[in-house]
Scaffold this motif. Structure first.
Motif, PDB file in Angstrom:
ATOM      1  N   PHE A 103      11.677  53.637  25.243  1.00 53.66           N
ATOM      2  CA  PHE A 103      11.911  54.044  24.132  1.00 53.66           C
ATOM      3  C   PHE A 103      11.921  53.135  23.110  1.00 53.66           C
ATOM      4  CE2 PHE A 103      14.707  55.044  20.536  1.00 53.66           C
ATOM      5  CZ  PHE A 103      14.246  56.205  19.591  1.00 53.66           C
ATOM      6  N   LYS A 136      21.038  58.591  22.721  1.00 54.25           N
ATOM      7  CA  LYS A 136      19.586  58.844  22.724  1.00 54.25           C
ATOM      8  C   LYS A 136      19.035  59.152  21.247  1.00 54.25           C
ATOM      9  CE  LYS A 136      18.987  60.733  27.637  1.00 54.25           C
ATOM     10  NZ  LYS A 136      18.439  61.863  28.307  1.00 54.25           N
ATOM     11  N   ASP A 137      18.971  58.165  20.781  1.00 52.81           N
ATOM     12  CA  ASP A 137      18.500  57.860  19.354  1.00 52.81           C
ATOM     13  C   ASP A 137      18.008  56.425  19.332  1.00 52.81           C
ATOM     14  OD1 ASP A 137      17.853  57.998  16.684  1.00 52.81           O
ATOM     15  OD2 ASP A 137      19.752  59.278  16.116  1.00 52.81           O
ATOM     16  N   TYR A 162      15.231  54.819  28.126  1.00 50.40           N
ATOM     17  CA  TYR A 162      15.604  54.198  26.933  1.00 50.40           C
ATOM     18  C   TYR A 162      14.887  52.944  26.679  1.00 50.40           C
ATOM     19  CZ  TYR A 162      19.022  52.864  23.268  1.00 50.40           C
ATOM     20  OH  TYR A 162      19.410  52.695  21.999  1.00 50.40           O
ATOM     21  N   THR A 214      10.607  61.539  18.867  1.00 47.45           N
ATOM     22  CA  THR A 214      11.613  62.420  19.362  1.00 47.45           C
ATOM     23  C   THR A 214      10.565  63.730  20.222  1.00 47.45           C
ATOM     24  OG1 THR A 214      11.551  63.796  17.441  1.00 47.45           O
ATOM     25  CG2 THR A 214      13.105  62.494  18.077  1.00 47.45           C
ATOM     26  N   TYR A 261       9.879  61.868  23.479  1.00 46.39           N
ATOM     27  CA  TYR A 261      11.247  61.612  24.125  1.00 46.39           C
ATOM     28  C   TYR A 261      12.531  62.955  23.983  1.00 46.39           C
ATOM     29  CZ  TYR A 261       9.479  57.090  24.798  1.00 46.39           C
ATOM     30  OH  TYR A 261       8.708  55.884  25.007  1.00 46.39           O
ATOM     31  N   TYR A 273      16.141  63.429  22.436  1.00 47.61           N
ATOM     32  CA  TYR A 273      16.269  62.341  21.333  1.00 47.61           C
ATOM     33  C   TYR A 273      16.550  62.947  20.052  1.00 47.61           C
ATOM     34  CZ  TYR A 273      16.007  58.464  24.652  1.00 47.61           C
ATOM     35  OH  TYR A 273      16.327  57.303  25.492  1.00 47.61           O
TER      36      TYR A 273
END
Ligand SMILES: [Zn+2]
Length: 301
Positions: free
Chosen positions: A249, A197-198, A246, A277, A280, A283
């Motif tokens: 994102f 999660k990035d 994701y 972030t 999300y 993240y």
């Protein structure tokens, strides 16, 4: 230009300056692998470890699927872990290891292919085989550990409860990433198309694309619905909802990057102003700068 393992690992190791060993060299003190963790019935995972510090890094998540015909291993971690992986599998089954699936070319997913018997069938997307052929780790005698079987769009191995479906939906992390689905168990293994999660790592040298990634993820979500559990590339188990999030994102990261470029900002200035972030939760923002630089590189061409 062929991407060396040092480049790959350097890219994986967050942003900033992190020292990595010389290309192709295993760390002097190798971190030990965790045991098999049960996902469902006959499916296990050998979890990834943190890429930082480097001395703790063992590679990505490894799927271990025990079928009637034998064991299917998805990804093989960094170099030097073959015997460890085999020993951990032997602790849960006496079935032979018959198949390795490499989700993509990177050395933290293909590094220990050569630790398995040469009789093991190695399967990957056709672009991944091409990418692997550029790696020093698969030259000369080691070419026998390249994929023997490749596919273009979809490949099914086994049948019934032992079925494994391999899908290719397009570029993203590289240009050859396979999604592995275990239909009878309702499990999806994403490789590094969904690693964490990035922001994603876009490996431009191996055809990675931040422009295509959101579309590729959308194709996955449209085609693969009967899934509860997700094995990401480098994170603990997740669900399909996390993959959906994701996809959003990656689409938003692309949109805001394109907008910054249109506004005439440099990649660095764009990165300084982009942080998703808050929107999300959970993240991180450690890889955004590198992802934005890769998207700029791609859009300039
Ligand atoms: Zn990777």
């Amino acid at each position: 230009m062929a991407l060396t393992r040092a480049h790959v690992l350097g890219g994986l190791l967050a942003v900033g300056t992190v020292a990595v060993g010389a290309a192709g060299q295993a760390p002097a003190q190798r971190a030990t692998l965790p045991g098999l963790e049960k996902v469902k019935d006959n499916l296990y995972v050998i979890m990834a470890s943190n890429p930082t510090p480097r001395s703790d890094f063992t590679g990505g998540n490894v799927g271990v699927f025990v079928t009637d015909a034998g064991v299917v291993v998805v990804d093989t971690k960094l170099a030097g872990y073959g015997p460890d992986i085999i020993a951990k599998i032997k602790a849960v089954t006496s079935k032979p290891i018959t198949t390795i699936i490499n989700t993509h070319t990177h050395g933290d997913h293909t590094g220990s292919n050569d630790g398995f018997p040469a009789s093991v069938d190695i399967v990957a997307h056709e672009n991944t085989k091409t990418n692997m052929m550029k790696m020093d780790a698969f030259k000369g005698d080691k070419a026998q550990f390249l994929p023997k079987k490749t596919y273009k769009d979809k490949l099914t191995l086994g049948s019934g409860k032992d079925r494994v479906d391999l899908y290719y939906f397009g570029a993203g992390h590289t240009n050859g990433d396979t999604f592995v689905v275990y239909p009878s168990l309702r499990v999806l293994q994403t490789g590094d198309m969904f690693a964490w999660k990035d922001a994603p790592l876009y490996d431009r040298s191996n055809g990675g694309s931040g422009v295509e990634h959101p579309k590729t993820m959308a194709k996955l979500l449209a085609a693969v619905k009967d899934v509860d559990t997700v094995i990401p590339g480098h994170s603990p188990l997740m669900t399909l909802k996390d993959v959906q999030e994701y996809q959003r994102f990656t689409a938003e990261l692309l949109t805001v990057t394109q907008a910054a470029m249109k506004a005439g900002k440099s990649a660095d200035d764009a990165a300084a102003g982009i942080d998703l972030t808050a929107k999300y939760p959970g993240y991180k923002n450690e890889r955004t700068k590198a992802a934005i630089a890769a998207i700029y590189d791609e859009l300039k061409k």
